[in-house]
Motif scaffolding. Structure first.
Motif, short mmCIF file in Angstrom:
data_model
loop_
_atom_site.label_atom_id
_atom_site.label_comp_id
_atom_site.label_asym_id
_atom_site.label_seq_id
_atom_site.Cartn_x
_atom_site.Cartn_y
_atom_site.Cartn_z
N ASP A 108 60.65 55.12 38.48
CA ASP A 108 60.95 53.64 39.21
C ASP A 108 60.11 52.58 38.36
O ASP A 108 59.53 52.02 38.95
CB ASP A 108 60.59 53.75 40.55
CG ASP A 108 61.14 55.02 41.21
OD1 ASP A 108 62.48 54.96 41.53
OD2 ASP A 108 60.54 56.00 41.49
N PHE A 109 60.45 52.19 37.42
CA PHE A 109 59.66 51.59 36.41
C PHE A 109 59.45 50.09 36.97
O PHE A 109 60.58 49.38 37.14
CB PHE A 109 60.26 51.32 34.94
CG PHE A 109 59.28 50.67 34.03
CD1 PHE A 109 58.21 51.07 33.45
CD2 PHE A 109 59.77 49.22 33.50
CE1 PHE A 109 57.47 50.55 32.67
CE2 PHE A 109 58.81 48.68 32.57
CZ PHE A 109 57.65 49.20 32.09
N ASP A 110 58.56 49.44 37.13
CA ASP A 110 58.17 48.11 37.77
C ASP A 110 57.44 47.28 36.91
O ASP A 110 56.29 47.47 36.95
CB ASP A 110 57.68 48.39 39.09
CG ASP A 110 57.35 47.18 40.07
OD1 ASP A 110 57.52 45.95 39.25
OD2 ASP A 110 57.04 47.13 41.07
N LEU A 111 57.87 46.77 35.95
CA LEU A 111 57.10 45.82 35.14
C LEU A 111 56.26 44.92 35.79
O LEU A 111 55.05 44.69 35.18
CB LEU A 111 58.01 45.07 34.44
CG LEU A 111 57.49 44.30 32.87
CD1 LEU A 111 56.73 45.11 32.05
CD2 LEU A 111 58.58 43.62 32.27
N ASP A 112 56.28 44.27 37.10
CA ASP A 112 55.03 43.49 37.76
C ASP A 112 54.30 44.19 38.07
O ASP A 112 52.90 43.88 38.06
CB ASP A 112 56.02 42.83 38.84
CG ASP A 112 57.03 41.75 38.51
OD1 ASP A 112 56.87 41.28 37.58
OD2 ASP A 112 57.83 41.63 39.25
N ALA A 113 54.30 45.54 38.31
CA ALA A 113 53.40 46.39 38.94
C ALA A 113 52.48 46.81 37.69
O ALA A 113 51.41 46.83 37.39
CB ALA A 113 53.71 47.79 39.59
N LEU A 140 47.62 45.89 33.91
CA LEU A 140 47.15 45.68 32.78
C LEU A 140 46.13 44.35 33.01
O LEU A 140 45.01 44.33 32.34
CB LEU A 140 48.52 45.40 31.80
CG LEU A 140 49.24 46.32 31.56
CD1 LEU A 140 50.46 46.12 30.30
CD2 LEU A 140 48.41 47.48 30.97
N ASP A 141 46.49 43.58 33.96
CA ASP A 141 45.65 42.45 34.09
C ASP A 141 44.19 42.86 34.78
O ASP A 141 43.08 42.67 34.19
CB ASP A 141 45.98 41.53 35.22
CG ASP A 141 47.18 40.66 34.91
OD1 ASP A 141 47.20 40.18 33.54
OD2 ASP A 141 47.92 40.33 35.71
N SER A 142 44.16 44.08 35.27
CA SER A 142 42.96 44.55 36.00
C SER A 142 41.97 45.30 34.84
O SER A 142 40.93 45.23 34.76
CB SER A 142 43.26 45.60 37.09
OG SER A 142 43.89 46.57 36.58
N LEU A 143 42.83 45.76 33.80
CA LEU A 143 42.06 46.44 32.52
C LEU A 143 41.51 45.37 31.75
O LEU A 143 40.46 45.52 31.02
CB LEU A 143 42.96 47.32 31.89
CG LEU A 143 43.33 48.68 32.59
CD1 LEU A 143 44.53 49.45 31.77
CD2 LEU A 143 42.29 49.48 32.84
N ALA A 144 42.62 44.18 31.48
CA ALA A 144 41.81 43.14 30.81
C ALA A 144 40.64 42.50 31.15
O ALA A 144 39.96 41.91 30.64
CB ALA A 144 42.99 42.01 30.27
N GLY A 145 40.65 42.41 32.54
CA GLY A 145 39.53 41.81 33.09
C GLY A 145 38.20 42.65 33.03
O GLY A 145 36.94 42.03 33.29
N ALA A 180 53.96 43.73 27.34
CA ALA A 180 52.90 42.98 28.40
C ALA A 180 51.58 43.17 28.14
O ALA A 180 50.68 42.48 28.34
CB ALA A 180 53.54 43.75 29.75
N ALA A 181 51.17 44.44 27.58
CA ALA A 181 49.94 44.63 27.05
C ALA A 181 49.57 43.52 25.99
O ALA A 181 48.40 43.15 26.09
CB ALA A 181 49.78 46.12 26.38
N ALA A 182 50.38 43.47 25.00
CA ALA A 182 49.76 42.46 23.98
C ALA A 182 49.75 41.15 24.65
O ALA A 182 48.98 40.31 24.24
CB ALA A 182 51.26 42.22 23.04
N ASP A 221 43.95 50.38 44.37
CA ASP A 221 44.09 48.91 44.80
C ASP A 221 43.68 47.94 43.56
O ASP A 221 43.47 46.85 43.76
CB ASP A 221 43.49 48.78 46.22
CG ASP A 221 41.86 48.86 46.05
OD1 ASP A 221 41.35 49.04 44.96
OD2 ASP A 221 41.34 48.56 47.18
N ARG A 222 43.10 48.48 42.53
CA ARG A 222 42.73 47.81 41.25
C ARG A 222 41.27 47.34 41.55
O ARG A 222 41.17 46.29 40.64
CB ARG A 222 43.57 46.72 41.16
CG ARG A 222 45.15 47.24 40.89
CD ARG A 222 46.10 46.35 40.24
NE ARG A 222 47.70 46.81 39.83
CZ ARG A 222 48.53 46.63 40.88
NH1 ARG A 222 48.18 45.71 42.01
NH2 ARG A 222 49.68 47.21 40.57
#
Length: 422
Positions: free
Chosen positions: A29-34, A39-44, A80-82, A326-327
């Motif tokens: 159920d690939f959800d690119l927004d999720a 990835l935002d939380s990892l970049a953080g 998205a990661a890039a 919940d990130r």
């Protein structure tokens, strides 16, 4: 001969990406927004790369069908990661993850064929790996392929239904699959990864020599639930130094004295590492690994916890994340973020380890007695005693312990045995 000059560069910090929603079943159920939010939380945290796991049966459900939509979703994840400054390494043959096997139906039951030797299976695997690599070959942030996650576990016990092979067959499989990745994406960091049976289990067909000599780098996976924490406790020297030991052990077999070593998986598994000690263990483990020359990087297992709504995981698998589902950031995540900040822009210059402990495993190629390197084994325990005494030991194969050129190439000036270590 001149002493070797340690190579200096910035060490990499990353996480094995476990999606916060649906775990690896998210591909269904690939959800690119999720994915972007994860990835935002990892970049953080300041990380610079992730390791990504397609599920092999979903990407190649039939031997001659590699689903274009699945490959497209993998590329979307990579892009998205890039956008968030994260490089990406992709594992191909998944394979095995967190106690679950994910093998295509065309390799099991009525279609049972050996994963490592059957000609049709080999051709299918080869094309699958080449296809994934080729799909990402034009992305500058694509690091390369890992053949699969600890796929060596399918070749031997304690797997309940292994596809038995010889060491020579394992070598042939590794060489063929690495070549397929190279055809798909020439010049990238393609490698293979094994769980620690390759280093510790007598008779296992995947060997230390393969790990340290095939592929662009050596991958080590450090898990202290393998008897280390049980024997030495959650704060014991051996527990906090296990990852560093594996890095150094790999260098005993490397023919290139500066071959990069990637600590590709390491985590803080409860209850072996109690929750209130996870941050301390994380910091100690990473700092100790950073004291090893030629460390390419550290990739923590894992990014996000497994949701409690998912059933049947071993208990320790649920809480290994740097972040919750919940990130929000956990103590181990804060420890990693602090280390990343400390090392930002800093050259990795740990210095040469000049004392080497002799490793006699009955021959470098097959290593029939490699259990001496395992927790409780003479080499393992001697290395930990030396380390506890304040030494910074490396390791050298018995057949190379008297080779002056080899010792000089590694900066080794003193050689000792397990008996010498007391």
């Amino acid at each position: 001969m001149p002493m070797p000059v340690p190579q200096t560069r910035q060490v990499r910090f990353g996480a094995n990406y476990t999606p916060s929603q649906g775990w690896f079943h998210h591909w269904l159920d690939f959800d690119l927004d999720a994915v972007r939010a994860d990835l935002d939380s990892l970049a953080g945290l300041g990380l610079d790369h992730i390791r990504v796991f397609p599920l092999w049966p979903l990407f190649q459900p039939n031997r001659t069908l590699i689903r274009p939509r699945a490959v497209e979703q993998l590329v979307q994840l990579a892009d998205a990661a890039a956008e968030r400054g994260l490089d990406i390494s992709v594992d191909g043959l998944q394979g095995h993850l967190s106690s679950f096997d994910f093998l295509p139906a065309w390799t099991r039951t009525w279609h049972r064929r050996n994963l490592f030797t059957d000609p049709e299976v080999l051709a299918g695997q080869e094309e699958y790996l080449r296809t994934l690599a080729a799909a990402l070959a034009d992305r500058p942030h694509f690091l390369g392929m890992t053949l699969g996650n600890e796929i060596n576990q399918f070749s031997d016990g304690p797997h309940p239904d292994p596809d038995r092979i010889t060491g020579a067959q394992a070598t042939a499989w590794l060489e063929r699959m690495l070549a397929a990745c190279e055809r798909g994406a020439p010049g990238r960091m393609h490698l293979h990864a094994a769980y620690d049976a390759a280093w510790y289990r007598d008779g296992h067909p995947f060997t230390p020599a393969q790990a340290a000599r095939l592929g662009a780098a050596t991958a080590v996976h450090s898990w202290v639930f393998n008897g280390t924490a049980q024997r030495h406790g959650p704060a014991g020297t051996a527990t906090e130094q296990h990852a560093a030991y594996l890095v150094e052990l790999s260098k005993a077999w490397a023919t290139d004295p500066h071959r990069p070593v990637w600590l590709q998986e390491v985590g803080a598994p409860a209850p072996h590492i109690p929750e209130d000690r996870a941050a301390r263990f994380t910091e100690a483990t990473v700092r100790n690994a950073l004291d090893c020359p030629d460390l390419w990087g550290v990739t923590w297992w894992c990014s996000h916890d497994v949701a409690r709504s998912l059933a049947d995981f071993p208990e320790l698998e649920y809480g290994l994340g740097l972040l919750r589902t919940d990130r929000t950031v956990k103590p181990a995540g804060k420890a990693i973020a602090a280390l990343v900040e400390e090392w930002r822009g800093r050259a990795h210059r740990p210095g040469v380890r000049s004392t080497a402990l002799v490793v006699d495993v009955g021959g470098a190629a097959a290593a029939p007695f490699r259990s001496v390197c395992a927790p409780g084994g003479a080499v393992f325990e001697a290395w930990m005693r030396l380390t506890a005494q304040g030494a910074r030991p490396s390791l050298v194969l018995a057949e190379l312990a008297g080779d002056e050129a080899h010792l000089v190439s590694r900066g080794i000036t003193e050689v000792c045995t397990a008996d010498d270590a007391g």
